[in-house]
Scaffold this motif. Sequence first.
Motif, mmCIF file in Angstrom:
data_model
loop_
_atom_site.group_PDB
_atom_site.id
_atom_site.type_symbol
_atom_site.label_atom_id
_atom_site.label_comp_id
_atom_site.label_asym_id
_atom_site.label_seq_id
_atom_site.Cartn_x
_atom_site.Cartn_y
_atom_site.Cartn_z
ATOM 1 N N ASN A 1 0.823 -1.206 0.000
ATOM 2 C CA ASN A 1 0.000 0.000 0.000
ATOM 3 C C ASN A 1 0.848 1.243 0.000
ATOM 4 O O ASN A 1 0.518 2.233 -0.646
ATOM 5 C CB ASN A 1 -0.901 0.018 1.233
ATOM 6 C CG ASN A 1 -2.104 -0.853 1.023
ATOM 7 O OD1 ASN A 1 -2.499 -1.069 -0.124
ATOM 8 N ND2 ASN A 1 -2.667 -1.357 2.092
ATOM 9 N N VAL B 1 -0.482 -3.873 -8.505
ATOM 10 C CA VAL B 1 -1.245 -5.097 -8.258
ATOM 11 C C VAL B 1 -2.216 -4.838 -7.128
ATOM 12 O O VAL B 1 -1.825 -4.327 -6.077
ATOM 13 C CB VAL B 1 -0.294 -6.261 -7.888
ATOM 14 C CG1 VAL B 1 -1.107 -7.555 -7.666
ATOM 15 C CG2 VAL B 1 0.761 -6.440 -8.958
ATOM 16 N N GLU B 2 -3.451 -5.116 -7.391
ATOM 17 C CA GLU B 2 -4.467 -4.962 -6.338
ATOM 18 C C GLU B 2 -4.233 -6.000 -5.240
ATOM 19 O O GLU B 2 -4.053 -7.187 -5.536
ATOM 20 C CB GLU B 2 -5.874 -5.162 -6.930
ATOM 21 C CG GLU B 2 -6.389 -3.965 -7.711
ATOM 22 C CD GLU B 2 -6.665 -2.766 -6.817
ATOM 23 O OE1 GLU B 2 -7.120 -2.970 -5.680
ATOM 24 O OE2 GLU B 2 -6.394 -1.632 -7.271
ATOM 25 N N GLU B 3 -4.203 -5.520 -4.024
ATOM 26 C CA GLU B 3 -3.958 -6.444 -2.914
ATOM 27 C C GLU B 3 -5.215 -7.261 -2.619
ATOM 28 O O GLU B 3 -6.306 -6.708 -2.489
ATOM 29 C CB GLU B 3 -3.558 -5.655 -1.676
ATOM 30 C CG GLU B 3 -3.078 -6.532 -0.566
ATOM 31 C CD GLU B 3 -2.726 -5.732 0.676
ATOM 32 O OE1 GLU B 3 -2.403 -6.355 1.694
ATOM 33 O OE2 GLU B 3 -2.793 -4.495 0.605
ATOM 34 N N VAL B 4 -5.042 -8.567 -2.556
ATOM 35 C CA VAL B 4 -6.171 -9.449 -2.216
ATOM 36 C C VAL B 4 -6.236 -9.575 -0.694
ATOM 37 O O VAL B 4 -5.241 -9.953 -0.071
ATOM 38 C CB VAL B 4 -5.986 -10.849 -2.838
ATOM 39 C CG1 VAL B 4 -7.180 -11.754 -2.498
ATOM 40 C CG2 VAL B 4 -5.807 -10.719 -4.335
ATOM 41 N N PRO B 5 -7.364 -9.177 -0.083
ATOM 42 C CA PRO B 5 -7.418 -9.277 1.392
ATOM 43 C C PRO B 5 -7.347 -10.727 1.858
ATOM 44 O O PRO B 5 -7.907 -11.616 1.230
ATOM 45 C CB PRO B 5 -8.797 -8.678 1.737
ATOM 46 C CG PRO B 5 -9.590 -8.773 0.482
ATOM 47 C CD PRO B 5 -8.621 -8.721 -0.655
ATOM 48 N N GLU B 6 -6.581 -10.892 2.924
ATOM 49 C CA GLU B 6 -6.445 -12.253 3.456
ATOM 50 C C GLU B 6 -7.779 -12.718 4.048
ATOM 51 O O GLU B 6 -8.476 -11.932 4.681
ATOM 52 C CB GLU B 6 -5.379 -12.274 4.558
ATOM 53 C CG GLU B 6 -3.985 -12.140 3.999
ATOM 54 C CD GLU B 6 -2.939 -12.183 5.108
ATOM 55 O OE1 GLU B 6 -3.292 -12.573 6.235
ATOM 56 O OE2 GLU B 6 -1.793 -11.821 4.817
ATOM 57 N N PRO B 7 -8.127 -13.975 3.826
ATOM 58 C CA PRO B 7 -9.401 -14.450 4.398
ATOM 59 C C PRO B 7 -9.357 -14.432 5.920
ATOM 60 O O PRO B 7 -8.325 -14.734 6.518
ATOM 61 C CB PRO B 7 -9.513 -15.895 3.866
ATOM 62 C CG PRO B 7 -8.135 -16.272 3.494
ATOM 63 C CD PRO B 7 -7.405 -15.017 3.124
#
Lengths: 114, 281
Positions: free
Chosen positions: B2, B53-59
Amino acid sequence: MPKVNTFKVKVQTGQQGMSEPVHFNFNNHKLPFENVVGSAESGKNFEGNFEVNSFAHSLTLVGPGSGKWEIEKITIEYDCENEKPYTIQFGAVTLDEATEVNIWQDPPVLAFDV
Amino acid sequence: MNFIKRLFTGLKQEADTPVTVDSSVAEEAENSPVTAEAENSPVTAEAENSPVVEEVPEPEPAPSFPDVRNVLQIPVISESIFPENSDAVLIKAQPSPTGDQCLFTANRPLMSGNSWFFLDFESAEGSPLAEGLFCLEDVETVLVCEYTVTVTRKDKTLVDWVPLAKEVGAAIRGALEGGEGLIAEKIIADLPSEDEIREGIQKVIDDEVNPGVAGHGGNITLMTVRGNSVTIQMGGGCQGCSAADLTLKQGIHTSFRKAVPKVGAIFDETDHTAGLNPFFS
């Protein structure tokens, strides 16, 4: 629900004992006994106490991590705040890794002769 | 990441926006080691060359539930409360924690193998023990079971049981020393079988009690029948509920006695302090 100052446990083990330290579960906190005398091995007697100074919601004797523990008799001496010390005896029970046994009993209700 | 994204966006905005720069400040900035470092820094270089790159939120981790503990309940070994082989009639009184009842235990049987609930004075006719007890002003109901008598008092505001308990003790002693049968012969002769009691109680549990307590997530199970005494267990929402005593005395007892009038003692063997979230713990 009285405040437990201290309690002392005496456990008489039957034919199948265990070599692990004996634990109890007070209000869902698993703890080892203090001032331990003897062991929980086959035919032996175990004694231990604990200074709690807290209100008893639940108190159980925890089974061994593996195997079985045949208990012949459990004697508990309770010292609670504003109560006379009292002793409770339980009979035979077999514990394993998935079981605990309740050892809490409220102070006996006052009975009088009429 | 970010941070890199914010830095890259910020740099881009700066490039697009016309900025008026004071020449002295610009000169100072050019010579400053920080600026030089920033220009050569690998972070800046990487940010310029790499695609965003769009950050993928951690589950989110699955919620952890408390371990289900299997707590065994074993009976307390009770020692005899009376000296052995005593010829005298000995009686002990033990008021209930709620104060509305008192249990009287005698050192000889009052009704062997069965129990009987006396609702009022009329129901006590022919039973010297119950007749004697209902002669006392404050006695509301009487339950005779084996070696015990449980008395409910009319005045629920009184806490001190000693005066009434002494009168009850004298009445029990008088009935025992009277030498007659303590319970009416008609009652003894008409006692139902265990199967009749079991069938009747199970029916009222299924048809009336359980549908009623199901609204609160509770359930009642008939555990044992001994003589005409029954033992039940309260489960689900009833176990550990603060209103369990009220449900038992005003709901279950009333339903049982209405449907099966010859049922005697109703014992509750629920451990209201066990379970994951009991009120009575």
